[in-house]
Design an enzyme around this catalytic site. Structure first.
Site, PDB file in Angstrom:
ATOM      1  N   TYR A   1      -6.070  -3.054  13.002  1.00 50.33           N
ATOM      2  CA  TYR A   1      -6.889  -2.130  12.710  1.00 50.33           C
ATOM      3  C   TYR A   1      -8.387  -2.321  13.356  1.00 50.33           C
ATOM      4  O   TYR A   1      -9.215  -2.056  12.463  1.00 50.33           O
ATOM      5  CB  TYR A   1      -7.025  -1.798  11.194  1.00 50.33           C
ATOM      6  CG  TYR A   1      -5.551  -1.280  10.667  1.00 50.33           C
ATOM      7  CD1 TYR A   1      -5.355  -0.012  10.644  1.00 50.33           C
ATOM      8  CD2 TYR A   1      -4.637  -1.993  10.321  1.00 50.33           C
ATOM      9  CE1 TYR A   1      -4.253   0.765  10.263  1.00 50.33           C
ATOM     10  CE2 TYR A   1      -3.439  -1.383   9.850  1.00 50.33           C
ATOM     11  CZ  TYR A   1      -3.203  -0.117   9.916  1.00 50.33           C
ATOM     12  OH  TYR A   1      -1.866   0.376   9.426  1.00 50.33           O
TER      13      TYR A   1
ATOM     14  N   GLU B   1       4.100  -7.970   7.240  1.00 52.71           N
ATOM     15  CA  GLU B   1       2.564  -8.575   6.916  1.00 52.71           C
ATOM     16  C   GLU B   1       2.638  -9.453   5.712  1.00 52.71           C
ATOM     17  O   GLU B   1       2.081  -9.677   4.624  1.00 52.71           O
ATOM     18  CB  GLU B   1       1.654  -7.574   6.330  1.00 52.71           C
ATOM     19  CG  GLU B   1       1.192  -6.532   7.618  1.00 52.71           C
ATOM     20  CD  GLU B   1      -0.149  -5.531   7.445  1.00 52.71           C
ATOM     21  OE1 GLU B   1      -0.475  -5.832   6.196  1.00 52.71           O
ATOM     22  OE2 GLU B   1      -0.363  -4.949   8.203  1.00 52.71           O
TER      23      GLU B   1
ATOM     24  N   ASP C   1       0.832  -1.272   0.075  1.00 52.50           N
ATOM     25  CA  ASP C   1      -0.154  -0.282  -0.077  1.00 52.50           C
ATOM     26  C   ASP C   1       0.762   1.388  -0.093  1.00 52.50           C
ATOM     27  O   ASP C   1       0.507   2.015   0.916  1.00 52.50           O
ATOM     28  CB  ASP C   1      -0.812   0.074   1.253  1.00 52.50           C
ATOM     29  CG  ASP C   1      -1.578   1.211   1.471  1.00 52.50           C
ATOM     30  OD1 ASP C   1      -2.187   1.651   0.387  1.00 52.50           O
ATOM     31  OD2 ASP C   1      -2.072   1.428   2.437  1.00 52.50           O
TER      32      ASP C   1
ATOM     33  N   GLU D   1       1.295  -1.029  14.189  1.00 54.32           N
ATOM     34  CA  GLU D   1       0.505  -0.296  13.185  1.00 54.32           C
ATOM     35  C   GLU D   1      -0.886  -0.293  13.937  1.00 54.32           C
ATOM     36  O   GLU D   1      -1.366  -1.317  14.262  1.00 54.32           O
ATOM     37  CB  GLU D   1       0.308  -0.584  11.738  1.00 54.32           C
ATOM     38  CG  GLU D   1       1.552  -0.430  11.023  1.00 54.32           C
ATOM     39  CD  GLU D   1       1.310  -1.043   9.425  1.00 54.32           C
ATOM     40  OE1 GLU D   1       0.217  -0.992   9.042  1.00 54.32           O
ATOM     41  OE2 GLU D   1       2.106  -1.173   8.667  1.00 54.32           O
TER      42      GLU D   1
HETATM   43  C1  BDP Z   1      -1.172  -2.247   6.692  1.00 53.93           C
HETATM   44  C2  BDP Z   1       0.172  -2.204   5.936  1.00 53.93           C
HETATM   45  C3  BDP Z   1       0.561  -0.787   5.588  1.00 53.93           C
HETATM   46  C4  BDP Z   1      -0.832  -0.090   4.991  1.00 53.93           C
HETATM   47  C5  BDP Z   1      -1.846  -0.056   6.167  1.00 53.93           C
HETATM   48  C6  BDP Z   1      -3.072   0.607   5.767  1.00 53.93           C
HETATM   49  O1  BDP Z   1       1.192  -2.877   6.584  1.00 53.93           O
HETATM   50  O2  BDP Z   1       1.202  -0.742   4.657  1.00 53.93           O
HETATM   51  O3  BDP Z   1      -0.654   1.247   4.591  1.00 53.93           O
HETATM   52  O4  BDP Z   1      -2.234  -1.494   6.508  1.00 53.93           O
HETATM   53  O5  BDP Z   1      -4.191  -0.069   5.109  1.00 53.93           O
HETATM   54  O6  BDP Z   1      -1.890  -3.537   6.388  1.00 53.93           O
HETATM   55  O7  BDP Z   1      -3.125   1.975   6.040  1.00 53.93           O
END
Ligand code: BDP
Length: 600
Positions: A471, A414, A179, A506
Site C-alpha cells: 500500500y 498476510e 478486515d 493487493e
Molecule cells: C490488507 C488485507 C486486506 C485489507 C486491506 C486494506 O489483506 O484484507 O482489507 O489490507 O487495508 O492488509 O484495505
C-alpha cells in the site's frame, strides 16, 4: 468431495428457505434448549448471514452461539437410497442435531461437510434438524481473532487510564484480526442428497498435454461392488473416448484445450458409471506450471489481470447469492480482467463452476488470514492452528482439485513473516510441501505476504510465486505518489534478485464514489485513478511482475472503526457493483493487455 448433482441415479432436495432462528443469550453454550428456542425463535433466510437480516444491533454484534432449526420430511420413495445431509458452509463452527441427537460437529466456516443419515434419519418420516452455530474467532480459529487487545483497526490500545478502566464495561465481542465483517450463520445451501447405496464416492481428474495431444488421467473411488466406466463427452454431447476400471489414462482425440476468456474455456464431461450410480464431472484440459519468471498456462506465459474479491453483499452478508455470482463474472469480463483471488477464504462451489464455464482463472485461498500477534508472541509456537490449517487445506484441495479455473493455491493471507522469520519459514515451508503432496494436479503453491520488512522475511521467497500486498501511497507515504513509486521500486529491485515471478495481490486506495477533485487527493475518485496509473507504470517496467490484482473488486463491509466509514471503500466498484472512475481506467488498460505474452 463431489458437488450435489441431479442425474439419472441421484436426486437433491433443497433445504434452503426460511428456518427458525435465535441468538443464544450465553446461557446455553451450544446445547439445545427447546424451551429457549421456542420462546425466542424468529424466521430467517437460508442461505445468508444472519447479521444484517434484522434491524437489531444484537444480530450485528452477536458473539457466541446461535440456533437454527427446521423440519425435514424425507420422501418415502427415497427409502432404497443412501441419504446425505450436506451443508455447503456453516460459519464458523457448528453442532448438528437430528431429532435431538448430536450427529456432527464441524469446525471451519467456508467448506462443505456431509452427514450420512444411515441409522440417523429414515425416509417416509418427519425429522427435526437443529444447528448450533458459533461465530467466535480466536487464536485457534481460521480466520484468526485476537484473544484480547483490539480488533483490526480498533482503538482500545490507548494508554489512557480512563480507557483502561472502562474496558471492563466492554461487551464480550469478536475481535477479528482481519478486515472483513465477521458474517456468520448458514451462509451457503443446505441439501438432502439421495444416491444409490453402492455409490461413487469421489472422482479425481488430472489433465495433461503432450505433443499437442490432450489426455486425462482419472481415478474413481467407490463404495460397494461393481465396475467403473468413464465416458468422455464433448461440448456437443458426443462420447469421444472411454475407459473401464477405477483408474486409468484416456487420450482425447482432437482435444480442445481449456483457455482463459476471451479464448475458449472448452469443457468436457467425464460421465462416470458404477453399479447403478453415475456422476457427470465437468473438466478442462489445461496445464499449469511455473518456469523462471513465467506462470505458464498451456505452456504460454499468462498475465494475471484481476483482483482480490470478497463474498459480500447488502443484506445477504457473506450469504451465497447466485445472481451476484453471475453479475460479478459479467463485470470481470466487462473490465477485461481474467482472474481473481478468493481472498480471504474458499468461496461457494457454484462460483468455481461458473469460473470454469466462463474461463476465469482463480487463485484459491484458505481462510488462514491474520496469523500474527505483534513482535512479542510467536504465533507459530503459541496459536493452536496447525492441525486445523492442515484440515482446511486437505478439504479445500479435495473440494476444488478438478476445477480448470483453479491454477494456484494460496495457503493464507498476510501472516507474520517479519518478527519470527525462522518460525514462519518452517510453518509455511512445511505447509507448502504438504499442499503440493495433496494436489493431484500439483499446481503452484503460495501464500500472500503483507507489507513488512521484506528483507527479514524468509518464507515468501520460498513460494512458487511471490505474492505481495503493498500500500505504498496509501497506508505508507500516504498521498505522495512520487515517494511511493520510489519506495516501490526499491522493494521491486529486491524481489527481482529473488528470481521468482511476482504478483501484486493487493494495492489500492479507499475511494468515496462521487467525491471528485480537480487536484487528486486521497479518497477522491481522481486519486484512485492516479494511484493505479502511477503504480501500474512501474509494474510495466518489470518483466517479473506477472500480475496486478487491485484491492478490491468491490467495496465491502467491515467491523466499525475509525478507519472504516461504511466498510472498506477500496473497491473499483461500489458494494452494489456500480463502477468508480478506476473501473473505467482498468477497463481501458486491461482490454489492451492480452492474457498471454504480455511483457514477453
Ligand atoms: C490488507 C488485507 C486486506 C485489507 C486491506 C486494506 O489483506 O484484507 O482489507 O489490507 O487495508 O492488509 O484495505
Amino acid at each position: 468431495m463431489l458437488y450435489p448433482e441431479v442425474n439419472a441415479s441421484r436426486s437433491v432436495i433443497s433445504l434452503d428457505g426460511l428456518w427458525r432462528f435465535c441468538l443464544d443469550d450465553g446461557s446455553n453454550e451450544g446445547t439445545i434448549n427447546n424451551d429457549f428456542i421456542k420462546a425466542n425463535a424468529e424466521l430467517i433466510a437460508v442461505p445468508a448471514s444472519y447479521n444484517d437480516q434484522k434491524d437489531d444491533l444484537r444480530y450485528r454484534e452477536h458473539y457466541g452461539w446461535a440456533y437454527y432449526e427446521r423440519e425435514l420430511m424425507i420422501p418415502a420413495n427415497l427409502s432404497d437410497c443412501r441419504l446425505v445431509l450436506r451443508f455447503d458452509a456453516v460459519t464458523h463452527a457448528c453442532k448438528v442435531f437430528i431429532d435431538g441427537a448430536l450427529v456432527k460437529e464441524h469446525k471451519g466456516g467456508f467448506l462443505p461437510f456431509e452427514i450420512d443419515l444411515d441409522g440417523i434419519a429414515g425416509a417416509g418420516e418427519r425429522h427435526l434438524i437443529q444447528v448450533a452455530v458459533d461465530n467466535r474467532v480466536s487464536h485457534s480459529t481460521l480466520p484468526v481473532g485476537n484473544e484480547e487487545g483490539t480488533a483490526f483497526f480498533g482503538s482500545d490500545n490507548a494508554d489512557v487510564p480512563s480507557v483502561e478502566a472502562a474496558k471492563v464495561w466492554r461487551k464480550k465481542r469478536n475481535l477479528p484480526n482481519f478486515d472483513f465483517f465477521n458474517y456468520a450463520g448458514l451462509n451457503r445451501s443446505v441439501r438432502l442428497c439421495a444416491m444409490p447405496r453402492e455409490y461413487i464416492e469421489d472422482i479425481t481428474l488430472v489433465p495433461s498435454i503432450e505433443d499437442g495431444e490432450g489426455y486425462v488421467s482419472y481415478s474413481v473411488s467407490t463404495v460397494g461392488e461393481g465396475a467403473v466406466t468413464v465416458d468422455i463427452i464433448d461440448r456437443e454431447g458426443c462420447a469421444v473416448a472411454s475407459a473401464q476400471g477405477a483408474s486409468g489414462r484416456i487420450r482425447i482425440p482432437g482435444c480442445h484445450f481449456w483457455n482463459p476468456w476471451p479464448d475458449d474455456p472448452y469443457l468436457y464431461t467425464a460421465h462416470v458409471s458404477f453399479a447403478s450410480d453415475c456422476y457427470d464431472e465437468r473438466f478442462g484440459v489445461r496445464t499449469v506450471a511455473v518456469k523462471g519468471h513465467d506462470f505458464l498456462i498451456n505452456g504460454k506465459p499468462f498475465f494475471f489481470k484481476g483482483f482480490g474479491k470478497h463474498e459480500d453483499s447488502a443484506i445477504h452478508g457473506r450469504g451465497f447469492d447466485l445472481a451476484y455470482a453471475v453479475k460479478d463474472m459479467s463485470l470481470i469480463h466487462w473490465l477485461g480482467a481474467n482472474s481473481f483471488r478468493t481472498s480471504h477464504y474458499p468461496y461457494a462451489e457454484e462460483i468455481y463452476r461458473l469460473a470454469d464455464e466462463e474461463g476465469v482463472v482463480i487463485i484459491d485461498e484458505t481462510p488462514a488470514v491474520g496469523i500474527g500477534a505483534g513482535d512479542k508472541v510467536d504465533p507459530y509456537k503459541t496459536f493452536d492452528i496447525r492441525e486445523h490449517h492442515e484440515d482446511v487445506i486437505r478439504d479445500l484441495v479435495a473440494r476444488d482439485k478438478n476445477h480448470p479455473s483453479v491454477v494456484m493455491w494460496s495457503m493464507g493471507n498476510e501472516p507474520d513473516t517479519e518478527h519470527f522469520p525462522e518460525s514462519a519459514r518452517d510453518y509455511w515451508g512445511s505447509l507448502y510441501e504438504f499442499t503440493h503432496s495433496l494436489d493431484p494436479q500439483d499446481r503452484p503453491v503460495t501464500f500472500v505476504c503483507c507489507q513488512n520488512n521484506y528483507e527479514k522475511d524468509l518464507a515468501t521467497r520460498e513460494m512458487d510465486v511471490v505474492c505481495i500486498n503493498r500500500y505504498y501511497g496509501w497506508y505508507n507515504l500516504s498521498g505522495d505518489m512520487d515517494a511511493a513509486c520510489h519506495a516501490l521500486n526499491i522493494e521491486l529491485d529486491f524481489w527481482q534478485e529473488v528470481g521468482k515471478p511476482l504478483i501484486m495481490t493487493e494495492y489500492g486506495a479507499d475511494t468515496l464514489p462521487g467525491f471528485h477533485l480537480t487536484t487528486p487527493e486521497m479518497f477522491s475518485e481522481e486519486f484512485q485513478v492516479m494511484y493505479y496509473d502511477r503504480i501500474n507504470k512501474e509494474f510495466d517496467k518489470r518483466d517479473f511482475v506477472i500480475g496486478e490484482h487491485p484491492w478490491n473488486f468491490a467495496d465491502f463491509n467491515t467491523i466499525q472503526g475509525v478507519y472504516r466509514a461504511d466498510g472498506n471503500r477500496k473497491g473499483l466498484l461500489t458494494r452494489d457493483r456500480r463502477p468508480k472512475l478506476a473501473a473505467h481506467y482498468f477497463r481501458e488498460r486491461w482490454n489492451k493487455i492480452a492474457n498471454f505474452g504480455y511483457k514477453r
